[in-house]
Scaffold this active site. Structure first.
Site, mmCIF file in Angstrom:
data_model
loop_
_atom_site.group_PDB
_atom_site.id
_atom_site.type_symbol
_atom_site.label_atom_id
_atom_site.label_comp_id
_atom_site.label_asym_id
_atom_site.label_seq_id
_atom_site.Cartn_x
_atom_site.Cartn_y
_atom_site.Cartn_z
ATOM 1 N N ASN A 64 1.692 1.182 -11.786
ATOM 2 C CA ASN A 64 1.261 0.411 -12.805
ATOM 3 C C ASN A 64 0.367 -0.315 -13.287
ATOM 4 O O ASN A 64 -0.137 -0.838 -13.272
ATOM 5 C CB ASN A 64 2.440 -0.382 -13.270
ATOM 6 C CG ASN A 64 3.548 -0.286 -12.933
ATOM 7 O OD1 ASN A 64 4.230 0.020 -14.229
ATOM 8 N ND2 ASN A 64 4.039 0.007 -11.822
ATOM 9 N N GLY B 57 0.830 -1.095 0.012
ATOM 10 C CA GLY B 57 0.413 -0.415 -0.260
ATOM 11 C C GLY B 57 0.821 1.497 0.289
ATOM 12 O O GLY B 57 0.715 2.211 -0.644
ATOM 13 N N ARG C 22 5.937 3.613 -4.444
ATOM 14 C CA ARG C 22 6.933 3.256 -4.765
ATOM 15 C C ARG C 22 8.314 3.369 -3.605
ATOM 16 O O ARG C 22 9.708 2.633 -3.509
ATOM 17 C CB ARG C 22 7.601 2.687 -6.037
ATOM 18 C CG ARG C 22 8.681 2.122 -7.005
ATOM 19 C CD ARG C 22 8.627 2.495 -8.360
ATOM 20 N NE ARG C 22 8.007 2.919 -9.074
ATOM 21 C CZ ARG C 22 7.731 3.044 -10.257
ATOM 22 N NH1 ARG C 22 8.428 3.302 -10.598
ATOM 23 N NH2 ARG C 22 6.401 3.122 -10.684
ATOM 24 N N ASP D 114 -6.356 -4.077 1.295
ATOM 25 C CA ASP D 114 -6.234 -5.023 2.446
ATOM 26 C C ASP D 114 -4.625 -4.229 2.673
ATOM 27 O O ASP D 114 -4.014 -5.463 3.566
ATOM 28 C CB ASP D 114 -5.343 -5.685 0.976
ATOM 29 C CG ASP D 114 -3.876 -5.059 0.209
ATOM 30 O OD1 ASP D 114 -4.759 -4.128 -0.401
ATOM 31 O OD2 ASP D 114 -3.316 -5.709 0.226
ATOM 32 N N SER E 75 -5.787 3.600 -6.639
ATOM 33 C CA SER E 75 -4.375 2.935 -5.649
ATOM 34 C C SER E 75 -3.263 3.210 -5.626
ATOM 35 O O SER E 75 -3.269 4.796 -6.249
ATOM 36 C CB SER E 75 -3.710 1.817 -6.603
ATOM 37 O OG SER E 75 -3.463 1.119 -7.215
ATOM 38 N N ALA E 76 -2.172 3.211 -5.166
ATOM 39 C CA ALA E 76 -1.240 3.755 -4.502
ATOM 40 C C ALA E 76 -0.112 3.636 -6.108
ATOM 41 O O ALA E 76 1.096 4.150 -6.267
ATOM 42 C CB ALA E 76 -0.548 3.610 -3.761
ATOM 43 N N SER E 77 -0.236 2.784 -6.507
ATOM 44 C CA SER E 77 0.418 2.271 -7.545
ATOM 45 C C SER E 77 0.416 2.969 -9.254
ATOM 46 O O SER E 77 -0.337 3.620 -10.003
ATOM 47 C CB SER E 77 0.144 0.454 -8.544
ATOM 48 O OG SER E 77 1.081 0.107 -9.205
HETATM 49 P P1 B16 Z 1 3.895 0.696 -7.904
HETATM 50 P P2 B16 Z 1 -2.086 -0.076 -4.284
HETATM 51 C C1 B16 Z 1 0.500 -0.271 -3.436
HETATM 52 O O1 B16 Z 1 -0.483 -0.968 -4.705
HETATM 53 C C2 B16 Z 1 0.675 -1.816 -3.788
HETATM 54 O O2 B16 Z 1 0.637 -2.326 -2.415
HETATM 55 C C3 B16 Z 1 2.692 -1.571 -2.815
HETATM 56 O O3 B16 Z 1 3.358 -2.389 -2.578
HETATM 57 C C4 B16 Z 1 3.284 -0.407 -4.056
HETATM 58 O O4 B16 Z 1 4.391 -0.820 -3.840
HETATM 59 C C5 B16 Z 1 2.445 0.640 -4.843
HETATM 60 O O5 B16 Z 1 1.476 -0.016 -4.532
HETATM 61 C C6 B16 Z 1 3.404 1.595 -5.772
HETATM 62 O O6 B16 Z 1 3.133 0.711 -6.629
HETATM 63 O O7 B16 Z 1 5.392 0.871 -8.189
HETATM 64 O O8 B16 Z 1 3.431 0.187 -9.170
HETATM 65 O O9 B16 Z 1 4.116 2.472 -8.783
HETATM 66 O O10 B16 Z 1 -2.147 -1.503 -3.270
HETATM 67 O O11 B16 Z 1 -2.511 0.571 -3.376
HETATM 68 O O12 B16 Z 1 -3.136 -0.611 -5.314
HETATM 69 MG MG MG Z 2 -3.103 -2.733 -1.733
#
Ligand code: B16
Ligand code: MG
Length: 212
Positions: A117, A45, A48, A169, A113-115
């Site tokens: 990607n 969560g 990066r 989660d 989402s934090a991602s």
């Molecule tokens: P990225 P979420 C988060 O996604 C991941 O849980 C976390 O482990 C990760 O470091 C973060 O995204 C950044 O991801 O490197 O792909 O930008 O759970 O917020 O959907």
């Molecule tokens: Mg998550």
């Protein structure tokens, strides 16, 4: 009753935690840091760069900004090779049907989402159409546990924060959603998710009729 559902991505829609772990593990091995799956729990969560900071802390290592950026890029390259091979079979059980049913009930749906990607993952999972709005790591400045990503999701959907249920989660994500003043369904194990309003094992175990 609530009028909007905000979904986290990693660990809620799709289980990418292991891919994140394997990719960080490559970086950890190279730096000589011992990094276990239990340590990986702390990275869930969080952004990066914050994940890298935690990894370096575990290894009692310090490095300059340029090295940090290079390490984060390296991790991401490895991670992307994993997610490029994913397909819709890796959606978590029950998620697609649950969101389709919510949509039929007129519930508004956001991905928060934090991602960075997230767009690639949604595309690989063929679920882009399920979301009215997508707020991801490219669109927010402050990482979870800051509430920004969820507040932005509510704003984009045109709903008040108290009308939102968040599915999360990760501990940092639950904290972010609570700080946003939202109802939180924790997905996973109670021990990491004590601050959630309820905890279930999978999304479709949250009784729809009760909340929406
Ligand atoms: P990225 P979420 C988060 O996604 C991941 O849980 C976390 O482990 C990760 O470091 C973060 O995204 C950044 O991801 O490197 O792909 O930008 O759970 O917020 O959907
Ligand atoms: Mg998550």
């Amino acid at each position: 009753k609530f009028t909007a559902a905000l979904f986290d991505l990693d660990g809620v829609i799709v289980d990418t935690a292991n891919y994140h772990y394997l990719a960080w593990k490559t970086v950890a091995d190279e730096l000589g840091i011992e990094f276990s799956e239990k340590d990986n729990e702390r990275l869930k969560g969080v952004s990066r760069m914050e994940s890298l900071a935690i990894l370096l802390e575990i290894g009692c290592l310090q490095c300059d900004e340029a090295t940090k950026i290079a390490l984060a890029e390296k991790k991401n390259k490895t991670y992307v090779t994993y997610i490029e091979q994913m397909d819709a079979g890796e959606l978590l059980p029950g998620v697609r049907d649950y969101i389709v049913k919510l949509r039929r009930r007129g519930v508004k749906i956001a991905l928060c989402s934090a991602s960075k990607n997230a767009p690639l993952i949604l595309q690989r999972m063929q679920v882009e159409d399920l979301f009215d709005v997508v707020i991801d790591g490219n669109r927010v400045e402050k990482a979870k546990p800051d509430p920004e990503v969820f507040l932005e999701g509510a704003r984009a959907l045109g709903v008040e924060q108290q009308d939102c249920v968040v599915f999360e989660d990760a501990k940092a994500g639950v904290q972010a959603a609570k700080a946003a003043g939202m109802y939180v369904v924790g997905i996973g194990q109670e021990e990491h998710l004590r601050e959630a309003d309820i905890v279930v094992n999978r999304v479709d175990h949250a009784e729809m009729e009760k909340f929406f």
